[in-house]
Structure formats: C-alpha cells, structure tokens
Enzyme design. Sequence first.
Site, short mmCIF file in Angstrom:
data_model
loop_
_atom_site.label_atom_id
_atom_site.label_comp_id
_atom_site.label_asym_id
_atom_site.label_seq_id
_atom_site.Cartn_x
_atom_site.Cartn_y
_atom_site.Cartn_z
N GLY A 33 -1.19 34.71 1.77
CA GLY A 33 -0.22 35.58 1.10
C GLY A 33 0.78 34.76 0.31
N ASN A 34 1.88 35.39 -0.04
CA ASN A 34 2.93 34.69 -0.78
C ASN A 34 4.29 35.28 -0.41
OD1 ASN A 34 3.65 36.85 -2.84
ND2 ASN A 34 1.45 36.64 -3.14
N ARG A 35 5.34 34.72 -0.96
CA ARG A 35 6.69 35.08 -0.49
C ARG A 35 7.29 36.29 -1.22
NH1 ARG A 35 10.18 30.02 -1.09
NH2 ARG A 35 11.79 31.53 -0.51
N SER A 36 6.54 36.99 -2.04
CA SER A 36 7.11 38.14 -2.74
C SER A 36 7.55 39.23 -1.76
CB SER A 36 6.06 38.74 -3.69
OG SER A 36 6.56 39.94 -4.25
#
Length: 224
Positions: A33-36
């Site tokens: 995933g990512n930090r959005s």
Amino acid sequence: ASSNTSIDDLTGETILITAGGTREAIDPVRFIGNRSSGRMGFAIAEAARRRGARVILIAAPTAIAPPAGCEVVCVTSAAEMQAAALKHLHEATIVIMAAAVSDYTVKAATQKLKRDQSRILELEPTTDILRELSTRRNPGTLVIGFAAETEDLLANGRAKLERKSIDAIVVNDVSSPNLGFDSQNNAGTILTKATEVAIPPTTKAAMAERILDEIKKLRTQPNS
Ligand code: CTP
Ligand code: CA
C-alpha cells in the site's frame, strides 16, 4: 481571484474524483500500500458538492469517511479502480485523479505465505489509469492529475502533464514534513499548459477550493 464558496459555480458539472491509496495483495492477509489518507481527494469532493456539482467518488482505502452527498464507489486494487473509473468516465465532465495508485501489482499467493517462503515478490506494472481516462474521455471533459514528488517538482510535473495528455496537474512536495501524506495540510503548484499557480501551505479544504477555482478558469478560458 480567491475562492467564493457561497456560489454554486459547479452546478451542471459531474466530477469523477478518485481518492485514497490502492492496495495490491501479496497473499490473503498482506498487501503493498501507500501512505495516502484520502484527505485531499475527499476535501475536493466535499468542496465540489458544496459548489453544486454531482460527485462520483471512487475511493480506495482511506483513513477517514467520505463526505456526504457523493456517489461513493469503494475499490481496493489499482485494477478495481481502473474498472470503476472507466465505467463512470462517460458521465463525467471533469475527472480529478487524486488517488495514490500502485505502479505495480503483485502475483499474489493463494495461501498465506510462511516465514521461510518467497522473499521475492513478482511484480507486474499496472495501467496508467489517468492516461487511459484522458485518452478515452468525451470531448470537453477536463482531466486533472496529481503528482507527489520529492525532487525536481515542477519539471517532473510538466513532464507528467505532457505524458498523460491532461489539462492540469497538482504537484506536491511530499518530502516536507507536516504536509501532504497523512496530514491535514498541503501545499503545491497547479500547472496547466500555460500557467503555474503556487498554493502556499494551507488546509486541504482551502487547497481544494483553489484547485476547483483553477479548473473553473480552464472551463471559461479553454486555451490556458
Ligand atoms: N496514476 C494513475 N494510474 C497509475 C499511477 C498513477 O492514474 N497506475 C495517476 C495518479 O493518480 C496521479 C498521476 O497519475 O494523478 C501521477 O501519479 P504519479 O505516481 O506521480 O505518476 P507516475 O506516472 O506513476 O510516475 P512515477 O510514479 O514514476 O513518478
Ligand atoms: Ca506512480
């Protein structure tokens, strides 16, 4: 001109907004995933609703609940986001791609990986959704992207504006602490073919209004 939030200046527009961070499964319990947080996309959705637009909100996982009054489509992976966005593209008069989309998907294991297994993940590139939406849009539909950068912000932003054939791109510096990812605040520059508008650090709500103001200008001055 600064934003005028009391005017329904987006009445008649249908705005397709993507938000959040996509997740690519590694196995049944793990993902890349990512930090959005989804905050910037949701702030634009909320502002667009208040300004009279119909909003179709395609939401990958986020840290917060979506604003009221939007037609929300929940997705997880980049491929699901692509399918949902294409499904609704031809209803849209404006597309705003605020989601952080994975550049790679993983050949996922069907069973949960064990400690001593598979330290190498097989990655495959995802489709550039923004580029595909831009290519397939109806005439007159405006397409706006985002670029989170850590270096050479404006040059990288201009290159993406060209490469993706879009009308505007909002570039943010994600290397500055307290701004961008995971934050209530943001700053950036909105680039069009002919203009460059700096947005100093402010709330994501205020930045959303500024972004919509610039999109509104593109509508009324199409050659910018
Ligand atoms: N984007 C997309 N589909 C992808 C990757 C990105 O639609 N598979 C969109 C993002 O939502 C954003 C814009 O493209 O609006 C720019 O994303 P960014 O990651 O900055 O650009 P990339 O083309 O992926 O380039 P890179 O990550 O190599 O900088
Ligand atoms: Ca990317």
